[in-house]
Scaffold this motif. Structure first.
Motif, PDB file in Angstrom:
ATOM      1  N   UNK A 138       0.817  -1.209   0.000  1.00  0.00           N
ATOM      2  CA  UNK A 138       0.000   0.000   0.000  1.00  0.00           C
ATOM      3  C   UNK A 138       0.851   1.260   0.000  1.00  0.00           C
ATOM      4  N   UNK A 139       0.179   2.383  -0.101  1.00  0.00           N
ATOM      5  CA  UNK A 139       0.859   3.672  -0.093  1.00  0.00           C
ATOM      6  C   UNK A 139       1.561   3.865   1.249  1.00  0.00           C
ATOM      7  N   UNK A 140       2.847   4.190   1.203  1.00  0.00           N
ATOM      8  CA  UNK A 140       3.627   4.379   2.420  1.00  0.00           C
ATOM      9  C   UNK A 140       4.111   3.079   3.045  1.00  0.00           C
ATOM     10  N   UNK A 141       3.747   1.946   2.452  1.00  0.00           N
ATOM     11  CA  UNK A 141       4.185   0.648   2.951  1.00  0.00           C
ATOM     12  C   UNK A 141       5.196   0.064   1.978  1.00  0.00           C
ATOM     13  N   UNK A 142       5.973  -0.897   2.453  1.00  0.00           N
ATOM     14  CA  UNK A 142       6.968  -1.520   1.581  1.00  0.00           C
ATOM     15  C   UNK A 142       7.331  -2.894   2.096  1.00  0.00           C
ATOM     16  N   UNK A 143       7.799  -3.714   1.180  1.00  0.00           N
ATOM     17  CA  UNK A 143       8.408  -4.983   1.546  1.00  0.00           C
ATOM     18  C   UNK A 143       9.897  -4.709   1.731  1.00  0.00           C
ATOM     19  N   UNK A 144      10.533  -5.434   2.629  1.00  0.00           N
ATOM     20  CA  UNK A 144      11.937  -5.182   2.960  1.00  0.00           C
ATOM     21  C   UNK A 144      12.839  -5.186   1.734  1.00  0.00           C
ATOM     22  N   UNK A 145      12.682  -6.165   0.863  1.00  0.00           N
ATOM     23  CA  UNK A 145      13.568  -6.266  -0.300  1.00  0.00           C
ATOM     24  C   UNK A 145      13.251  -5.226  -1.375  1.00  0.00           C
ATOM     25  N   UNK A 146      12.115  -4.587  -1.265  1.00  0.00           N
ATOM     26  CA  UNK A 146      11.660  -3.617  -2.257  1.00  0.00           C
ATOM     27  C   UNK A 146      12.436  -2.296  -2.197  1.00  0.00           C
ATOM     28  N   UNK A 147      12.983  -1.964  -1.018  1.00  0.00           N
ATOM     29  CA  UNK A 147      13.627  -0.653  -0.845  1.00  0.00           C
ATOM     30  C   UNK A 147      15.151  -0.727  -0.811  1.00  0.00           C
ATOM     31  N   UNK A 148      15.718  -1.885  -1.041  1.00  0.00           N
ATOM     32  CA  UNK A 148      17.175  -2.000  -1.061  1.00  0.00           C
ATOM     33  C   UNK A 148      17.737  -1.141  -2.189  1.00  0.00           C
ATOM     34  N   UNK A 149      18.741  -0.340  -1.869  1.00  0.00           N
ATOM     35  CA  UNK A 149      19.349   0.545  -2.852  1.00  0.00           C
ATOM     36  C   UNK A 149      18.701   1.920  -2.935  1.00  0.00           C
ATOM     37  N   UNK A 150      17.623   2.147  -2.201  1.00  0.00           N
ATOM     38  CA  UNK A 150      16.974   3.460  -2.206  1.00  0.00           C
ATOM     39  C   UNK A 150      17.879   4.485  -1.526  1.00  0.00           C
ATOM     40  N   UNK A 151      17.896   5.727  -2.049  1.00  0.00           N
ATOM     41  CA  UNK A 151      18.603   6.833  -1.405  1.00  0.00           C
ATOM     42  C   UNK A 151      17.780   7.320  -0.227  1.00  0.00           C
ATOM     43  N   UNK A 152      18.458   7.662   0.868  1.00  0.00           N
ATOM     44  CA  UNK A 152      17.790   8.194   2.057  1.00  0.00           C
ATOM     45  C   UNK A 152      18.260   9.626   2.269  1.00  0.00           C
ATOM     46  N   UNK A 153      17.295  10.545   2.288  1.00  0.00           N
ATOM     47  CA  UNK A 153      17.592  11.973   2.456  1.00  0.00           C
ATOM     48  C   UNK A 153      16.934  12.489   3.714  1.00  0.00           C
ATOM     49  N   UNK A 154      17.742  13.143   4.568  1.00  0.00           N
ATOM     50  CA  UNK A 154      17.230  13.796   5.773  1.00  0.00           C
ATOM     51  C   UNK A 154      16.934  15.248   5.430  1.00  0.00           C
ATOM     52  N   UNK A 155      15.858  15.803   5.993  1.00  0.00           N
ATOM     53  CA  UNK A 155      15.488  17.173   5.663  1.00  0.00           C
ATOM     54  C   UNK A 155      16.519  18.195   6.127  1.00  0.00           C
ATOM     55  N   UNK A 156      17.339  17.849   7.125  1.00  0.00           N
ATOM     56  CA  UNK A 156      18.360  18.790   7.601  1.00  0.00           C
ATOM     57  C   UNK A 156      19.771  18.419   7.123  1.00  0.00           C
ATOM     58  N   UNK A 157      20.111  17.134   7.161  1.00  0.00           N
ATOM     59  CA  UNK A 157      21.483  16.697   6.863  1.00  0.00           C
ATOM     60  C   UNK A 157      21.707  16.366   5.389  1.00  0.00           C
ATOM     61  N   UNK A 158      20.655  16.268   4.607  1.00  0.00           N
ATOM     62  CA  UNK A 158      20.820  15.915   3.196  1.00  0.00           C
ATOM     63  C   UNK A 158      20.905  14.413   2.993  1.00  0.00           C
ATOM     64  N   UNK A 159      21.637  13.986   1.965  1.00  0.00           N
ATOM     65  CA  UNK A 159      21.734  12.575   1.631  1.00  0.00           C
ATOM     66  C   UNK A 159      22.540  11.819   2.680  1.00  0.00           C
ATOM     67  N   UNK A 160      21.922  10.740   3.214  1.00  0.00           N
ATOM     68  CA  UNK A 160      22.575   9.918   4.241  1.00  0.00           C
ATOM     69  C   UNK A 160      23.214   8.668   3.655  1.00  0.00           C
ATOM     70  N   UNK A 161      22.833   8.295   2.443  1.00  0.00           N
ATOM     71  CA  UNK A 161      23.367   7.096   1.816  1.00  0.00           C
ATOM     72  C   UNK A 161      22.263   6.248   1.238  1.00  0.00           C
TER      73      UNK A 161
END
Length: 171
Positions: free
Chosen positions: A94-117
């Motif tokens: 569903x919207x806002x939900x995910x399977x664990x293997x589905x998000x591998x490799x996604x970029x993670x961005x913090x609103x203050x620190x920027x890209x975390x990896x």
């Protein structure tokens, strides 16, 4: 069947009885096994189909009799192997939900620190799940999935937006 186009639904633990049945530990997000006709077992780094003859489910365990697995020795031969199903058979998250293997490799961005990896794995830590995010310098950050930290997930752009509290990255 390619392992990258499949997802893990369980693990064959051990033989159950003398007629080839096995005990299976089911993953939390495993589908209803009573409607499944076959699964794939990992064998020699490839997936081999096994057809389900009968199944009895109790909580997170299932007792399964596969076709052509008729002895305790045959059941022992398939023990300690992961079970897979095709990703195409998995219900859409569903919207806002995910399977664990589905998000591998996604970029993670913090609103203050920027890209975390990038997300390298999702770890079950008891009742909580943690995103393991690794940056270009191999620094690892663990972000709880539960709670207010994840603000959005964009599957198309492969990005996760987070809002971490002050000092979170200093820990």
């Amino acid at each position: 069947m390619d392992i990258n186009s499949s997802y893990k639904v369980g693990y064959v633990l051990k033989p159950h009885g003398l007629k080839g049945e096995v005990t299976i530990s089911l993953e939390d997000d495993a589908p209803d096994f009573s409607a499944i006709e076959s699964v794939f077992l990992e064998k020699d780094n490839r997936l081999v189909p096994y057809f389900i003859e009968s199944i009895s489910i109790r909580d997170a365990k299932a007792f399964v009799k596969f076709e052509e697995v008729d002895t305790m020795d045959a059941a022992q031969a398939i023990s300690k192997r992961a079970l897979y199903l095709p990703k195409s058979s998995r219900p859409k998250s569903g919207r806002g939900e995910f399977y664990d293997d589905e998000i591998l490799g996604f970029d993670v961005d913090d609103d203050a620190a920027g890209n975390l990896g990038k997300v390298t794995t999702v770890v079950d830590a008891g009742a909580n799940k943690l995103l393991v995010v690794v940056d270009a310098n191999a620094k690892e950050v663990l972000i709880p999935v539960n709670g207010p930290f994840i603000t959005s997930i964009n599957k198309t752009k492969k990005k996760i937006a987070v809002s971490l509290p002050d000092g979170f990255l200093d820990i």
